[in-house]
Design a protein around this motif. Sequence first.
Motif, PDB file in Angstrom:
ATOM      1  N   VAL A 166      14.571  29.038  19.251  1.00  0.00           N
ATOM      2  CA  VAL A 166      15.182  30.553  18.496  1.00  0.00           C
ATOM      3  C   VAL A 166      15.779  29.915  17.228  1.00  0.00           C
ATOM      4  O   VAL A 166      16.631  28.964  16.995  1.00  0.00           O
ATOM      5  CB  VAL A 166      16.328  30.914  19.329  1.00  0.00           C
ATOM      6  N   GLU A 167      15.573  30.498  16.176  1.00  0.00           N
ATOM      7  CA  GLU A 167      16.003  30.203  14.762  1.00  0.00           C
ATOM      8  C   GLU A 167      17.020  31.057  14.583  1.00  0.00           C
ATOM      9  O   GLU A 167      16.871  32.408  14.617  1.00  0.00           O
ATOM     10  CB  GLU A 167      14.807  30.199  13.784  1.00  0.00           C
ATOM     11  N   LEU A 168      18.260  30.724  14.270  1.00  0.00           N
ATOM     12  CA  LEU A 168      19.418  31.680  13.822  1.00  0.00           C
ATOM     13  C   LEU A 168      19.903  31.204  12.429  1.00  0.00           C
ATOM     14  O   LEU A 168      19.884  30.192  11.908  1.00  0.00           O
ATOM     15  CB  LEU A 168      20.530  31.092  14.831  1.00  0.00           C
ATOM     16  N   ASP A 169      20.134  32.388  11.896  1.00  0.00           N
ATOM     17  CA  ASP A 169      20.489  32.474  10.502  1.00  0.00           C
ATOM     18  C   ASP A 169      21.751  33.296  10.126  1.00  0.00           C
ATOM     19  O   ASP A 169      22.323  33.952  11.012  1.00  0.00           O
ATOM     20  CB  ASP A 169      19.546  33.538   9.689  1.00  0.00           C
ATOM     21  N   SER A 170      22.492  32.618   9.533  1.00  0.00           N
ATOM     22  CA  SER A 170      24.016  33.264   9.200  1.00  0.00           C
ATOM     23  C   SER A 170      24.107  33.057   7.429  1.00  0.00           C
ATOM     24  O   SER A 170      23.397  32.434   6.882  1.00  0.00           O
ATOM     25  CB  SER A 170      25.182  32.553   9.598  1.00  0.00           C
TER      26      SER A 170
END
Length: 148
Positions: A123-127
């Motif tokens: 899972v790639e998470l962005d903020s």
Amino acid sequence: MKAIKLTLMTVLISLGTAFGQDINAKDVPSVILNKFQKSHPKAYGIEWEMDGANYKVEFETGTAGKDHKIWYNASGEIIREKQELTKAELPQEITSKLNKEYSGYKVDDAEKITEGGKVVYVVELDSFTKDWKITFDSKGNIISKIED
């Protein structure tokens, strides 16, 4: 300058052949082609490629056009499978952990990878401040976490 350009072109061409060579469906052994067509009759955008001694097929499924890749050995056995998922398709244990521990992040990309009888989810998470690439087992345990 010409020597540098020629060297660069040679390297780029050899990299393209080192990572796989596109092949026509007619060049894929029938045992593999039949298994693929039977298990994915609605696949589209199908592209075959040789990946070393293995056959790799890339295709899309569903109305959203989710990417899917399968590697077969010469006997027609699946040795690796990689499929794009939505957040809603992730196991509940993973979505619970994401909602609890990464509530400020958006799921940018999610994949299910099956290899050697093991399943993992990447899972790639962005903020706004930080991005993560997290690998989970099927029970939601973190296997690896890399700042992306």
